[in-house]
Enzyme design. Structure first.
Site, PDB file in Angstrom:
ATOM      1  N   ILE A  79       0.852  -1.188   0.000  1.00 52.42           N
ATOM      2  CA  ILE A  79       0.000   0.000   0.000  1.00 52.42           C
ATOM      3  C   ILE A  79       0.887   1.236   0.000  1.00 52.42           C
ATOM      4  O   ILE A  79       1.682   1.445   0.916  1.00 52.42           O
ATOM      5  CB  ILE A  79      -0.936   0.000   1.221  1.00 52.42           C
ATOM      6  N   GLU A  80       0.728   2.046  -1.028  1.00 52.19           N
ATOM      7  CA  GLU A  80       1.586   3.227  -1.185  1.00 52.19           C
ATOM      8  C   GLU A  80       0.883   4.283  -2.017  1.00 52.19           C
ATOM      9  O   GLU A  80      -0.206   4.063  -2.543  1.00 52.19           O
ATOM     10  CB  GLU A  80       2.908   2.820  -1.824  1.00 52.19           C
ATOM     11  N   GLY A  81       1.522   5.450  -2.126  1.00 46.87           N
ATOM     12  CA  GLY A  81       0.971   6.542  -2.915  1.00 46.87           C
ATOM     13  C   GLY A  81      -0.367   7.009  -2.359  1.00 46.87           C
ATOM     14  O   GLY A  81      -0.624   6.981  -1.147  1.00 46.87           O
TER      15      GLY A  81
END
Length: 334
Positions: free
Chosen positions: A152-154
């Site tokens: 999970i990123e951005g």
């Protein structure tokens, strides 16, 4: 500090092309599930293998280096709330199922990673806990998984509704499997600075805990910090900072348990920020540190890059851009 993700390299080949969605198979034509795997030891390495490359890469790396564990990247949404490899390949694709079965027959196993930096993350595409849980269950059952990774990123990291939905779905699935006598480990892969996780990642982990999700480990992406620096020291500094942060969330765990709750994933060679280069010497530094602390998992981005480029200093999705022999990072981080 906002960072460029390593995943842009591999996904770039699909940008601007028309992708034909892969629909879920009809109930009368559901493929056979993959054979069960042996699971994972207390400490292991599992480099990210790109699912847009050939499934034969798993056997190639195993035969050349002895590597037995891999993380398949990535499962994202294709055609709405529909879990697919890379947005365009069925998770029951015969070539991938065969590659997983062959690896398991040789004593290895796979983790499947959901998310990444590109495409639509499943937690955002599925708008109810029940529909999201059904997609996770379909992937876990089809590939007979005992472990999943949530990268999970951005902007996805700031989608608090999707984060809560994801944690609830996974917690329910863990509980249902436990009732049925099965085990499912869930890990989060998150961006990091040498000083540790940013607040949005800490919020995500607190939400997981409050929803009763048993997080097996927190894997940090030790890459793309911005300025040039000693990338081996940056990776170990981030791991040390994470240890303190995890202790403030899971307050009942011992120091040894907190170290065993960590994973560490550098981008080998030339990073997206080209002034940053994670060398084979940096890999040795990280491997020794991980062994001394009892870190559970080492990984790297990515298996398809674990060879030298024609020119050092080159940023590529198919080679590292740093001096090395083929699979040298795989061997070192084992």
């Amino acid at each position: 500090m906002r960072r460029i993700s390593r995943y842009m390299l591999g996904i770039a080949a699909t940008v601007g092309t028309v992708v034909t969605p892969v629909l879920a198979p009809a109930a009368s034509a559901v493929p056979a599930a993959a054979n069960p795997g042996p699971g994972f030891p207390a400490r292991y390495s599992a480099p990210y293998a790109e699912t847009w490359n050939s499934p034969s890469a798993l056997a190639g790396a195993r035969n050349a280096s002895g590597q037995k564990y891999f993380t398949l990247a990535f499962v994202i949404a294709g055609n709405g709330c529909n879990a697919t490899f890379n947005g365009d390949t069925s998770v029951t694709d015969a070539s991938w199922v065969s590659a997983v079965n062959s690896l398991r027959a040789a004593g290895g196993d796979v983790i499947v990673s959901f998310g990444g930096a590109s495409g639509t993350e499943l937690g955002a595409a599925c708008t109810s806990v029940s529909s999201l849980k059904a997609q996770y269950k379909r992937v876990v059952d089809s590939l007979n998984l005992t472990r999943v990774d949530l990268d999970i990123e951005g902007s996805t990291l700031d989608n608090t509704a999707a984060n809560d939905r994801r944690d609830k779905a996974l917690a329910q699935l863990q509980s249902e499997y436990a009732t049925a006598g099965r085990h499912l480990d869930v890990q989060y892969t998150l961006p990091v600075n040498p000083t540790g996780l940013e607040q949005n990642s800490i919020n995500l982990l607190n939400n997981a805990k409050s929803n009763g999700l048993n997080v097996n480990l927190v894997n940090i992406m030790t890459m793309d910090y911005g300025p040039a620096m000693d990338m081996g020291k940056a990776a170990t500094d981030a791991a040390t900072a994470l240890h303190s942060q995890l202790g403030r969330i899971w307050t009942s765990k011992s120091s040894a348990q907190l170290w065993a709750m960590e994973g560490n994933t550098p981008m080998i060679g030339v990073n997206d920020t080209k002034s940053e280069v994670f060398s084979t010497a940096n890999a040795s530094t990280l491997a020794k540190f991980a062994a001394s602390k009892g870190i559970q998992e080492l990984s790297f981005w990515s298996l398809g890059r674990d060879k030298a480029c024609a020119t050092n200093g080159q940023l590529s999705d198919s080679c590292s851009g740093t001096p090395q022999s083929a699979y040298q990072f795989t061997r070192t981080l084992r």
